[in-house]
Enzyme design. Structure first.
Site, PDB file in Angstrom:
ATOM      1  N   ARG A   1     -25.344  -6.089   5.435  1.00 28.26           N
ATOM      2  CA  ARG A   1     -24.770  -7.373   5.040  1.00 28.26           C
ATOM      3  C   ARG A   1     -25.053  -8.462   6.061  1.00 28.26           C
ATOM      4  NH1 ARG A   1     -19.974  -6.385   1.534  1.00 28.26           N
ATOM      5  NH2 ARG A   1     -18.864  -8.024   2.629  1.00 28.26           N
TER       6      ARG A   1
ATOM      7  N   LYS B   1       0.843  -1.191   0.000  1.00 27.63           N
ATOM      8  CA  LYS B   1       0.000   0.000   0.000  1.00 27.63           C
ATOM      9  C   LYS B   1       0.881   1.245   0.000  1.00 27.63           C
ATOM     10  CE  LYS B   1      -4.228  -1.623   2.251  1.00 27.63           C
ATOM     11  NZ  LYS B   1      -5.127  -1.484   3.422  1.00 27.63           N
TER      12      LYS B   1
ATOM     13  N   GLU C   1     -19.223  -9.100   8.586  1.00 26.93           N
ATOM     14  CA  GLU C   1     -20.304  -8.539   9.398  1.00 26.93           C
ATOM     15  C   GLU C   1     -21.261  -9.602   9.911  1.00 26.93           C
ATOM     16  OE1 GLU C   1     -18.690  -5.350   6.761  1.00 26.93           O
ATOM     17  OE2 GLU C   1     -19.382  -7.392   6.413  1.00 26.93           O
TER      18      GLU C   1
END
Length: 658
Positions: A417, A303, A389
């Site tokens: 979700r 990243k 989730e």
């Protein structure tokens, strides 16, 4: 175009990009040499950094896939070949290469480019994505559709490739594994690129790994392997199984990837995702592979690659405000009230100090939900379960059965979700799980995909669910205390993104509210404004505007949608000519609950003019929150205008009802 000034630093002009300037669409790169593609990648990285410095956005993830983006578009025939990016916040380089460079500095601005992939924006975005872990499922659907269409009379023969790029973080979600399990069984040709940017899966990569990956992805090796597999199938079953296991074991020793092989994928990698010398030949091999098992290419990236501040602090540069390119200094807003997220975090810490049974659960969003501070104070009582989730909710339910007091901190849009788990695993069993729904209402630059528009409606229909919404910072602290004290069933607390109002002191620890009891802040007689949530200040401003017109107005804060303060609702209905509910939610929410109660009490039959003000039945595009709320008609001026219109010109002059 100059970089917006950041205090203490000079502006930075756009970088020189002579080769990138020749790339209007990906096909313009397909005759470039490897060295030219490397130059394109360097210029693309510089262009991405400069563009995001002006708009803000998701920088670190986009910088991590620059070479991968260039390589995929140079090797594959996009948009004919379908390229699906998981989540979509790493697609800024993809947007620049696919005909949107002239608009890249409108990113996440009103009327500008979305921060995520969007089908309506470009033919190079075959699937819209801003929530995680959907790419493999969507890609498999496209691959199967391609295969089915071959058998439809009159359909042209279609051998397009389907490539899904998914990060290792997104692989923590069960949906990704459900899709992989299905793909391995269906045997449709699908290429999954696992972008591993945390080194959480990959062993060290280098020249030997790249050589092996190139070898095992080559057509001669794949053909030999398929021939040996056909020969092995002629063996008795025990020998056939032994031969298959030997093949998997041998390649597993060399390259890893046993998990993916067991799911039916042909594993290639890991390779350096920043080396075009490694990426290009492997991607060409995968492009030219014949139909067979789906393939997973494992690439390792970093990243923030190529920009020192982002490399040094990946978390701070995952999502950035405007910044100075030279120093990396991000623009800071002037000091203001604390954010709702910070107030929630501090209030939860205060409750946890007094009650050791309080624990916190989040799904890969510890900093976004404020639980990073809670984690520092209570590391053993904080649980980040990854992008999962569904698991987070049922995990919390399990803790609740044993007497713990779990707070599940999830954005409103992400709790969608886990809806079945909320209904079946929590509410049906009356378990006291506390849901803290950050980012309720409209959220600004992230747009419709992240708006918390539906939680009032989708939780409001669940029996015995206590719903509350904070009107200001102090109310949020009180509601955290209320959730902590309530053990009779599930509770949900919603609050918006961004700063509070700074108009009320925030207590060190909240006071427990009476469940199902609202409050009146201003008393009048003509119009009743009943607010649920953070539009309360707009209601008070609207009352001032109405007062200037000579109209007396009551302003009330419902606090609770369930259980509804029926006494307050009936009082407002009986004592006013017009009653308006205001909420930052969709049709079917708080206003619907109020209207149903009034209807059954017969209070809509006697001339009361009832108006529910909600978010319109459309998806609201990205813009500043202020502009969004003006656009959707939830500003003070619009509230006042609706009240005047409901009264009518004649009614405004009549004596108010007794």
């Amino acid at each position: 175009m100059a970089n917006p000034p950041v205090p203490g630093t000079p502006p930075v002009t756009a970088p020189a990009t002579p080769l990138l300037d020749r790339v209007r669409v990906p096909s313009d790169m397909r005759n470039f040499s490897a060295d030219q593609l490397k130059q394109v990648a360097e210029e693309l990285r510089a262009e991405t950094i400069h563009a995001v410095s002006q708009t803000g956005g998701h920088l670190g993830a986009s910088l991590g896939v620059v070479e991968l983006t260039v390589a995929i578009h140079a090797v594959f025939d996009t948009p004919r070949d379908r390229l699906i990016w998981d989540v979509g916040h790493q697609t800024y380089p993809h947007k620049i290469l696919t005909g949107r460079r002239d608009r890249i500095r409108t990113l996440r601005q009103g009327g500008g480019l979305s921060g995520f992939t969007r089908r309506s924006e470009s033919e190079y975005d075959p699937f819209g994505a801003a929530h995680s872990s959907t790419s493999i499922s969507a890609g498999l659907g496209m691959a199967v559709a391609r295969d089915l269409k071959r058998a439809i009379p009159g359909e042209p023969h279609d051998d397009r490739n389907v490539i899904a790029v998914i990060g290792d973080g997104a692989m923590s979600a069960g949906m990704a594994y459900e899709a992989m399990n299905n793909a391995g069984a269906m045997r449709s040709r699908l290429i999954v690129v696992l972008n591993d940017n945390d080194m959480s899966i990959a062993p060290p990569v280098g020249a030997m790994s790249a050589y092996l990956s190139r070898l095992i992805s080559s057509r001669p090796f794949l053909s030999l392997r398929e021939m040996m597999a056909k020969l092995a199938r002629r063996f008795p079953a025990p020998l056939e199984r032994a031969a298959r296991r030997a093949d998997e074991y041998a390649r597993g020793l060399l390259t890893g990837g046993t998990l993916f092989e067991e799911m039916g994928f042909y594993y290639v990698g890991p390779i350096d995702g920043h080396s075009l010398d490694h990426l290009l030949p492997v991607l060409r091999n995968l492009r030219d592979a014949e139909d067979g098992a789906p393939i997973l290419l494992h690439v390792v990236t970093q990243k923030g690659k190529g920009y020192a501040p982002a490399e040094a602090s990946a978390d701070k540069y995952h999502a950035v405000s405007k910044f100075n390119v030279v120093t990396g200094t991000q623009a800071k807003a002037p000091p203001g009230p604390p954010t709702y997220t910070k107030v929630f975090s501090q209030a939860l810490i205060a409750e946890a100090e007094a009650d050791p049974r309080i624990v916190a659960v989040t799904a890969a969003m510890p900093s976004g939900t404020g639980l990073d501070a809670f984690q520092k104070r209570f590391p053993k009582r904080t649980f980040d379960v990854g992008i999962a989730e569904q698991h987070a909710v049922t995990f919390a339910a399990g803790m609740a059965t044993e007497g713990m007091k779990p707070f599940v901190a999830i954005y409103s849009t992400f709790l969608q979700r886990a809806y079945d788990q909320v209904v079946h695993d929590v509410a049906l069993q009356k378990l006291p799980v506390r849901f803290a729904l950050d980012r309720a209402g409209l959220v600004g630059a992230d747009g419709a995909t992240h708006a918390g528009a539906y939680d009032i409606a989708y939780l409001g229909c669940i029996p015995e669910m206590v719903l509350m919404a904070a009107a200001d910072e102090a109310e949020l602290a009180h509601m955290v205390a209320t959730c902590a004290a309530f053990d009779e069933g599930p509770t949900a607390l919603r609050f918006p993104r961004g700063e509070g109002f700074g108009l009320v002191p925030v207590p060190a620890r909240g006071t427990v509210l009476e469940i199902g009891r609202g409050r009146i802040l201003r008393e009048g007689s003509s119009v009743a404004l009943l607010s649920y949530g953070a539009r309360l200040q707009e209601c008070l401003k609207a009352a001032d505007e109405l007062a200037a017109r000579g109209l007396s107005c009551t302003v009330a804060d419902a606090r609770f949608a369930k259980p509804l303060d029926t006494k307050l609702v009936e009082q407002l209905a009986r004592d006013h000519a017009v009653m308006i509910t205001i909420e930052e939610g969709s049709v079917g929410g708080f206003g619907s609950l109020v209207m149903q109660h009034l209807a059954w009490q017969g209070l809509l039959d006697g001339g009361l003019k009832f108006r529910p003000m909600v978010l319109p039945d459309v998806f609201t595009d990205h813009d500043s929150p202020k502009a969004q709320y003006e656009q959707v008609g939830l500003s003070a001026a619009t509230i006042a205008a609706h009240a005047v219109a409901a009264l009518g010109a004649g009614d405004a002059l009549k004596p108010v009802r007794a």
